[in-house]
Design a protein around this motif. Structure first.
Motif, PDB file in Angstrom:
ATOM      1  N   MET A  74      37.539  28.674  16.464  1.00 57.86           N
ATOM      2  CA  MET A  74      36.698  28.798  15.293  1.00 57.86           C
ATOM      3  C   MET A  74      35.239  28.772  15.699  1.00 57.86           C
ATOM      4  O   MET A  74      34.841  28.004  16.557  1.00 57.86           O
ATOM      5  CB  MET A  74      36.984  27.642  14.337  1.00 57.86           C
ATOM      6  CG  MET A  74      38.323  27.711  13.690  1.00 57.86           C
ATOM      7  SD  MET A  74      38.528  26.372  12.534  1.00 57.86           S
ATOM      8  CE  MET A  74      40.281  26.338  12.450  1.00 57.86           C
ATOM      9  N   SER A  75      34.469  29.597  15.042  1.00 60.87           N
ATOM     10  CA  SER A  75      33.049  29.651  15.346  1.00 60.87           C
ATOM     11  C   SER A  75      32.287  28.575  14.582  1.00 60.87           C
ATOM     12  O   SER A  75      32.768  28.030  13.605  1.00 60.87           O
ATOM     13  CB  SER A  75      32.503  31.023  14.983  1.00 60.87           C
ATOM     14  OG  SER A  75      32.688  31.249  13.600  1.00 60.87           O
ATOM     15  N   LEU A 132      35.390  24.076   6.519  1.00 61.19           N
ATOM     16  CA  LEU A 132      36.630  24.837   6.400  1.00 61.19           C
ATOM     17  C   LEU A 132      37.179  24.648   4.994  1.00 61.19           C
ATOM     18  O   LEU A 132      37.190  23.542   4.473  1.00 61.19           O
ATOM     19  CB  LEU A 132      37.658  24.372   7.426  1.00 61.19           C
ATOM     20  CG  LEU A 132      37.220  24.448   8.886  1.00 61.19           C
ATOM     21  CD1 LEU A 132      38.306  23.862   9.783  1.00 61.19           C
ATOM     22  CD2 LEU A 132      36.899  25.864   9.285  1.00 61.19           C
ATOM     23  N   SER A 133      37.648  25.729   4.395  1.00 62.84           N
ATOM     24  CA  SER A 133      38.225  25.684   3.060  1.00 62.84           C
ATOM     25  C   SER A 133      39.653  26.198   3.148  1.00 62.84           C
ATOM     26  O   SER A 133      39.910  27.218   3.776  1.00 62.84           O
ATOM     27  CB  SER A 133      37.398  26.554   2.113  1.00 62.84           C
ATOM     28  OG  SER A 133      37.993  26.589   0.843  1.00 62.84           O
ATOM     29  N   GLY A 134      40.553  25.490   2.495  1.00 65.30           N
ATOM     30  CA  GLY A 134      41.951  25.897   2.559  1.00 65.30           C
ATOM     31  C   GLY A 134      42.674  25.650   1.252  1.00 65.30           C
ATOM     32  O   GLY A 134      42.097  25.148   0.292  1.00 65.30           O
ATOM     33  N   VAL A 172      46.898  18.356   7.591  1.00 64.53           N
ATOM     34  CA  VAL A 172      46.148  19.102   8.589  1.00 64.53           C
ATOM     35  C   VAL A 172      45.996  20.544   8.120  1.00 64.53           C
ATOM     36  O   VAL A 172      46.957  21.188   7.706  1.00 64.53           O
ATOM     37  CB  VAL A 172      46.881  19.054   9.950  1.00 64.53           C
ATOM     38  CG1 VAL A 172      46.159  19.904  10.974  1.00 64.53           C
ATOM     39  CG2 VAL A 172      47.011  17.616  10.419  1.00 64.53           C
ATOM     40  N   LEU A 173      44.774  21.052   8.176  1.00 66.34           N
ATOM     41  CA  LEU A 173      44.516  22.431   7.790  1.00 66.34           C
ATOM     42  C   LEU A 173      45.000  23.355   8.898  1.00 66.34           C
ATOM     43  O   LEU A 173      44.518  23.313  10.018  1.00 66.34           O
ATOM     44  CB  LEU A 173      43.018  22.639   7.540  1.00 66.34           C
ATOM     45  CG  LEU A 173      42.595  24.007   7.019  1.00 66.34           C
ATOM     46  CD1 LEU A 173      43.273  24.314   5.689  1.00 66.34           C
ATOM     47  CD2 LEU A 173      41.100  24.061   6.858  1.00 66.34           C
ATOM     48  N   LEU A 184      44.174  28.480   5.763  1.00 66.78           N
ATOM     49  CA  LEU A 184      42.725  28.654   5.831  1.00 66.78           C
ATOM     50  C   LEU A 184      42.264  29.797   4.931  1.00 66.78           C
ATOM     51  O   LEU A 184      42.771  30.903   5.004  1.00 66.78           O
ATOM     52  CB  LEU A 184      42.301  28.931   7.275  1.00 66.78           C
ATOM     53  CG  LEU A 184      40.805  29.026   7.528  1.00 66.78           C
ATOM     54  CD1 LEU A 184      40.116  27.703   7.210  1.00 66.78           C
ATOM     55  CD2 LEU A 184      40.547  29.434   8.967  1.00 66.78           C
ATOM     56  N   LEU A 185      41.300  29.508   4.064  1.00 72.05           N
ATOM     57  CA  LEU A 185      40.713  30.531   3.200  1.00 72.05           C
ATOM     58  C   LEU A 185      39.376  31.023   3.734  1.00 72.05           C
ATOM     59  O   LEU A 185      39.064  32.194   3.657  1.00 72.05           O
ATOM     60  CB  LEU A 185      40.494  29.981   1.786  1.00 72.05           C
ATOM     61  CG  LEU A 185      41.735  29.650   0.983  1.00 72.05           C
ATOM     62  CD1 LEU A 185      41.347  29.018  -0.341  1.00 72.05           C
ATOM     63  CD2 LEU A 185      42.561  30.895   0.752  1.00 72.05           C
TER      64      LEU A 185
END
Length: 67
Positions: free
Chosen positions: A1-2, A11-13, A23-24, A29-30
């Motif tokens: 991931m950057s 992070l949005s999920g 845990v995402l 992951l959105l």
């Protein structure tokens, strides 16, 4: 991931069971956002997302929802 220029990311999920999020994982992951402590704000029919950035003040960006 950057990571964003400031070295932070949000992070949005999504999860099917709201009380069973953990845990995402990649499949949940959105979005990866290069912002710090975001909040979604609605004011006078307009939508914004906030970013604390480098702690010099809160920055706002306008959001547009699409179906």
């Amino acid at each position: 991931m950057s990571r964003g220029a400031s070295g932070v990311e949000t992070l949005s999920g999504f999860f099917v069971l709201p009380k069973n999020f953990g845990v995402l994982k990649d499949e949940n992951l959105l979005a990866e956002l290069p912002i710090w402590a975001p909040e979604i704000i609605q004011e006078d029919g307009l939508w914004f997302i906030s970013d604390l950035g480098d702690f010099q003040g809160v920055m706002l960006a306008k959001l547009k929802w699409e179906e």
